[in-house]
Design a protein around this motif. Structure first.
Motif, PDB file in Angstrom:
ATOM      1  N   ALA A   1       0.831  -1.207   0.000  1.00 42.19           N
ATOM      2  CA  ALA A   1       0.000   0.000   0.000  1.00 42.19           C
ATOM      3  C   ALA A   1       0.867   1.261   0.000  1.00 42.19           C
ATOM      4  CB  ALA A   1      -0.939  -0.012   1.200  1.00 42.19           C
ATOM      5  N   PHE A   2       1.999   1.230   0.695  1.00 38.21           N
ATOM      6  CA  PHE A   2       2.881   2.401   0.702  1.00 38.21           C
ATOM      7  C   PHE A   2       3.404   2.691  -0.699  1.00 38.21           C
ATOM      8  CE2 PHE A   2       7.252   4.017   0.762  1.00 38.21           C
ATOM      9  CZ  PHE A   2       7.002   5.291   1.258  1.00 38.21           C
ATOM     10  N   THR A   3       3.826   1.651  -1.418  1.00 33.49           N
ATOM     11  CA  THR A   3       4.309   1.833  -2.783  1.00 33.49           C
ATOM     12  C   THR A   3       3.205   2.413  -3.661  1.00 33.49           C
ATOM     13  OG1 THR A   3       5.863   0.001  -2.574  1.00 33.49           O
ATOM     14  CG2 THR A   3       5.297   0.661  -4.786  1.00 33.49           C
ATOM     15  N   ARG A   4       1.980   2.002  -3.424  1.00 30.45           N
ATOM     16  CA  ARG A   4       0.858   2.519  -4.204  1.00 30.45           C
ATOM     17  C   ARG A   4       0.698   4.029  -3.986  1.00 30.45           C
ATOM     18  NH1 ARG A   4      -3.097  -1.289  -6.424  1.00 30.45           N
ATOM     19  NH2 ARG A   4      -1.914  -3.212  -6.608  1.00 30.45           N
TER      20      ARG A   4
ATOM     21  N   TYR B   1       1.169   9.351  -6.454  1.00 28.32           N
ATOM     22  CA  TYR B   1       1.616  10.743  -6.471  1.00 28.32           C
ATOM     23  C   TYR B   1       2.557  11.020  -7.642  1.00 28.32           C
ATOM     24  CZ  TYR B   1      -0.877  12.868  -2.691  1.00 28.32           C
ATOM     25  OH  TYR B   1      -1.889  13.417  -1.937  1.00 28.32           O
ATOM     26  N   GLY B   2       3.454  10.101  -7.942  1.00 30.92           N
ATOM     27  CA  GLY B   2       4.351  10.307  -9.077  1.00 30.92           C
ATOM     28  C   GLY B   2       3.593  10.412 -10.389  1.00 30.92           C
ATOM     29  N   ALA B   3       2.691   9.467 -10.646  1.00 29.18           N
ATOM     30  CA  ALA B   3       1.943   9.461 -11.904  1.00 29.18           C
ATOM     31  C   ALA B   3       0.941  10.619 -11.958  1.00 29.18           C
ATOM     32  CB  ALA B   3       1.220   8.125 -12.068  1.00 29.18           C
TER      33      ALA B   3
ATOM     34  N   ASP C   1       2.678  13.917 -12.658  1.00 31.36           N
ATOM     35  CA  ASP C   1       3.078  13.930 -14.073  1.00 31.36           C
ATOM     36  C   ASP C   1       1.889  14.288 -14.965  1.00 31.36           C
ATOM     37  OD1 ASP C   1       5.647  13.204 -13.371  1.00 31.36           O
ATOM     38  OD2 ASP C   1       5.456  11.126 -14.070  1.00 31.36           O
ATOM     39  N   ALA C   2       0.744  13.660 -14.722  1.00 30.88           N
ATOM     40  CA  ALA C   2      -0.440  13.899 -15.558  1.00 30.88           C
ATOM     41  C   ALA C   2      -0.927  15.338 -15.423  1.00 30.88           C
ATOM     42  CB  ALA C   2      -1.548  12.920 -15.183  1.00 30.88           C
ATOM     43  N   VAL C   3      -0.982  15.857 -14.206  1.00 30.03           N
ATOM     44  CA  VAL C   3      -1.441  17.229 -13.993  1.00 30.03           C
ATOM     45  C   VAL C   3      -0.438  18.211 -14.601  1.00 30.03           C
ATOM     46  CG1 VAL C   3      -2.016  18.974 -12.254  1.00 30.03           C
ATOM     47  CG2 VAL C   3      -2.798  16.622 -11.955  1.00 30.03           C
ATOM     48  N   TYR C   4       0.837  17.954 -14.414  1.00 31.87           N
ATOM     49  CA  TYR C   4       1.888  18.805 -14.982  1.00 31.87           C
ATOM     50  C   TYR C   4       1.771  18.871 -16.513  1.00 31.87           C
ATOM     51  CZ  TYR C   4       6.578  20.556 -16.056  1.00 31.87           C
ATOM     52  OH  TYR C   4       7.635  21.290 -16.539  1.00 31.87           O
ATOM     53  N   ASP C   5       1.470  17.725 -17.126  1.00 33.69           N
ATOM     54  CA  ASP C   5       1.350  17.649 -18.579  1.00 33.69           C
ATOM     55  C   ASP C   5      -0.007  18.156 -19.083  1.00 33.69           C
ATOM     56  OD1 ASP C   5       3.894  16.599 -18.711  1.00 33.69           O
ATOM     57  OD2 ASP C   5       3.232  14.529 -19.039  1.00 33.69           O
ATOM     58  N   GLY C   6      -0.913  18.512 -18.166  1.00 32.37           N
ATOM     59  CA  GLY C   6      -2.235  18.992 -18.569  1.00 32.37           C
ATOM     60  C   GLY C   6      -3.143  17.886 -19.072  1.00 32.37           C
ATOM     61  N   ASP C   7      -2.891  16.662 -18.645  1.00 33.69           N
ATOM     62  CA  ASP C   7      -3.664  15.508 -19.094  1.00 33.69           C
ATOM     63  C   ASP C   7      -4.733  15.172 -18.051  1.00 33.69           C
ATOM     64  OD1 ASP C   7      -4.656  13.101 -20.028  1.00 33.69           O
ATOM     65  OD2 ASP C   7      -2.690  12.221 -20.414  1.00 33.69           O
ATOM     66  N   GLY C   8      -5.828  15.921 -18.085  1.00 33.91           N
ATOM     67  CA  GLY C   8      -6.903  15.744 -17.111  1.00 33.91           C
ATOM     68  C   GLY C   8      -7.543  14.367 -17.165  1.00 33.91           C
TER      69      GLY C   8
ATOM     70  N   ARG D   1      -8.442   9.259 -14.328  1.00 31.36           N
ATOM     71  CA  ARG D   1      -8.361   7.790 -14.309  1.00 31.36           C
ATOM     72  C   ARG D   1      -7.480   7.311 -13.144  1.00 31.36           C
ATOM     73  NH1 ARG D   1      -7.095   5.483 -20.008  1.00 31.36           N
ATOM     74  NH2 ARG D   1      -7.752   3.564 -18.979  1.00 31.36           N
ATOM     75  N   LEU D   2      -6.402   8.034 -12.880  1.00 33.07           N
ATOM     76  CA  LEU D   2      -5.542   7.674 -11.746  1.00 33.07           C
ATOM     77  C   LEU D   2      -6.302   7.818 -10.439  1.00 33.07           C
ATOM     78  CD1 LEU D   2      -2.253   9.367 -12.960  1.00 33.07           C
ATOM     79  CD2 LEU D   2      -2.585   6.910 -12.580  1.00 33.07           C
ATOM     80  N   ARG D   3      -7.056   8.888 -10.294  1.00 34.54           N
ATOM     81  CA  ARG D   3      -7.866   9.080  -9.088  1.00 34.54           C
ATOM     82  C   ARG D   3      -8.849   7.934  -8.928  1.00 34.54           C
ATOM     83  NH1 ARG D   3      -8.784  15.626  -8.526  1.00 34.54           N
ATOM     84  NH2 ARG D   3      -9.577  15.104  -6.483  1.00 34.54           N
ATOM     85  N   SER D   4      -9.484   7.550 -10.011  1.00 33.77           N
ATOM     86  CA  SER D   4     -10.464   6.474  -9.973  1.00 33.77           C
ATOM     87  C   SER D   4      -9.826   5.142  -9.569  1.00 33.77           C
ATOM     88  CB  SER D   4     -11.132   6.344 -11.339  1.00 33.77           C
ATOM     89  OG  SER D   4     -12.046   5.290 -11.345  1.00 33.77           O
TER      90      SER D   4
END
Length: 153
Positions: free
Chosen positions: A48-51, A56-58, A61-68, A73-76
């Motif tokens: 769970a810690f690795t998750r 947070y890493g992914a 990256d997605a928010v930084y790249d503007g990929d909403g 999908r990551l949140r889900s």
């Protein structure tokens, strides 16, 4: 006794002297004479810690790249349904990203394990912003489902 040719003796002596000089320079400059290990990242899909760290890493990256779409999908995938609902309410009230607790995107992140027990694992996520300003969020995940169940300031 083995006798080296004069030319070879000179090159061996010169190599030794240059090596000693380089070592002295490295030590005087506060650097190590050995090569630094390359950066590495590791984890396990079972932890769970690795998750938390993976999310947070992914996500950053997605928010930084503007990929909403990817961020959603990551949140889900990584966040419990109840946390997703809680974040939507927090975001409406605060006009900011509930995962990052901010309106912008951090430049760096670091996830540190705090403890585990009672079926949960806890981590602190340090977010570094421009000017080296940092904020910390406290994250909890369920050990059984590996879903993130709580994000707090």
């Amino acid at each position: 006794m083995l006798q080296l040719p004069a030319k070879r003796t000179t090159s061996v002596a010169l190599t030794a002297a240059l090596g000693a000089a380089a070592l002295s320079f490295a030590l005087a400059g506060g650097t190590s004479a050995t090569a630094a290990a390359p950066p590495s990242v590791s984890g396990s899909p079972e932890g769970a810690f690795t998750r938390i760290a993976d999310f947070y890493g992914a996500y950053i990256d997605a928010v930084y790249d503007g990929d909403g779409r990817t961020a959603d999908r990551l949140r889900s995938f990584y966040l419990s349904e109840s946390l997703q609902a809680e974040l939507r309410q927090w975001e409406e009230a605060n006009h900011a990203n509930g995962v990052l607790r901010a309106q912008n995107v951090p430049l760096k992140w670091k996830v540190t394990s705090v403890d585990s027990g009672m079926g949960k694992t806890n981590a602190s996520v340090t977010l570094t912003w421009s000017g080296d300003t940092t904020t910390t969020v406290h994250v909890q995940a369920d050990l059984r489902t590996k879903k993130i169940t709580s994000i707090r300031d």
